[in-house]
Design an enzyme around this catalytic site. Structure first.
Site: not given
Ligand code: PSU
Ligand code: MN
Length: 310
Positions: A27, A159
């Site tokens: 990603e 997390k």
């Molecule tokens: N959680 C992490 N590190 C990250 C992300 C999430 O610990 O870098 C990033 C990833 O790219 C994940 C995105 O797909 O955030 C999710 O965002 P949202 O919660 O807005 O869907």
């Protein structure tokens, strides 16, 4: 305008897909929104190198000037990591990104779409999005996409800025198996434990490859979520992280943060509150996941060679 989609798969990746070689998708939201410069670029290159050293081909996916690119040149990686006008691109943003010629990092959901469209079976990331604490309506699009992408996703859990029990419930509802790599416990990104269970413990990469081939044989389009605990020496105990997380959540509420800005805000706050420690942990688990992903993709590639399995 392109007749089909604004997608460009690197020739190296196209050839590898045709030959059923081992490929690992990566990603890029972690480059644009997850890690600070210049560590973001260094890490992206290190992950690619680890995958190559382990005998697989890395395919970092991102939007570059409105084109969905699968497999980036070193120059494109540098640009993405230095450009301050990048977007965080998830499923809902694809049309806008193409029409408006955005450059940006793909979330887990976005990368799943890219990998699925190009026929890549394995994808390594750090942590997936999930259900946010205190707001059960803030559910990452990552979860829905995992339900419809026949791909093995290797992460270090999620997390604990998230509601982890709720996240596991949604994964269950969506039919996504959570497989622990040499563990029965769902890891919480920085910490190896969360007190929550996985559905199954796999002992090695070959076992995971076999699960994948069997699952695919039923034409089920769901992912397999492989959770790979952070290496022991880099782990940060949950108790230590909890006060930082509470503080980050309070600040988000105070600043009226919501929607797609929530996750990057929390990640950034935690990173500054813990100084360098969380950053080091983050880098260690990403590299650890790249290594395991390469191994799994090699095993899948071996099983997919003609006349060997199905
Ligand atoms: N959680 C992490 N590190 C990250 C992300 C999430 O610990 O870098 C990033 C990833 O790219 C994940 C995105 O797909 O955030 C999710 O965002 P949202 O919660 O807005 O869907
Ligand atoms: Mn959200």
């Amino acid at each position: 305008m392109n007749k089909q989609t604004n997608t460009a798969i690197h020739t190296k990746i196209i050839k590898a897909i045709q030959n059923k070689q081992a490929i690992v998708a990566l990603e890029s939201a972690v480059i644009t929104h997850g890690l600070p410069y210049p560590v973001n670029i260094e890490l992206a290159k290190q992950m690619e190198l680890i995958i190559q050293t382990e005998g697989a081909i890395p395919a970092t996916a991102a939007f570059i000037d409105g084109t969905l690119k699968i497999g980036l040149s070193s120059e494109e990686l540098n640009d993405l990591g230095t450009n301050n006008n990048t977007h965080k691109i998830s499923r809902r943003d694809f049309g806008i990104a193409a029409a408006k010629r955005w450059s940006g990092g793909l979330t887990v959901a976005g990368t799943l779409i890219a990998a699925r469209q190009s026929g890549i079976h394995v994808f390594a990331t750090g942590g997936i999005g999930g259900v946010h604490r205190g707001n059960i309506y803030d559910v990452s699009a990552d979860l829905q996409e995992l339900a419809q992408s026949p791909i093995v996703v290797i992460c270090a859990g999620a997390k604990s800025i998230l509601d982890l029990p709720a996240t596991l419930e949604v994964l269950e509802t969506l039919g996504v198996p959570v497989v622990g790599y040499q563990t029965e416990e769902f890891p919480a990104f920085y910490a190896r434990e969360s007190g929550l269970k996985t559905n199954y413990k796999a002992n090695n990469a070959k076992e995971i490859a076999e699960l994948f081939i069997h699952q695919k044989s039923y034409q089920l389009n769901n992912a397999i979520l492989v959770v790979n605990p952070i290496p022991k020496e880099a782990a940060i105990p949950s108790e230590k992280m909890e006060s930082f997380i509470t503080q980050a959540l309070e600040e988000a509420a105070k600043n009226n943060i919501f929607g797609s800005a929530m996750t990057p805000f929390l990640l950034d706050k935690i990173s500054s509150l813990t100084k360098g420690e969380s950053l080091q942990a983050n880098l260690a688990l990403l590299k650890n996941n790249a290594r395991l992903a390469a191994e799994i993709s090699r095993e899948i590639s071996a099983l997919l060679q003609p006349n060997l399995f199905i």
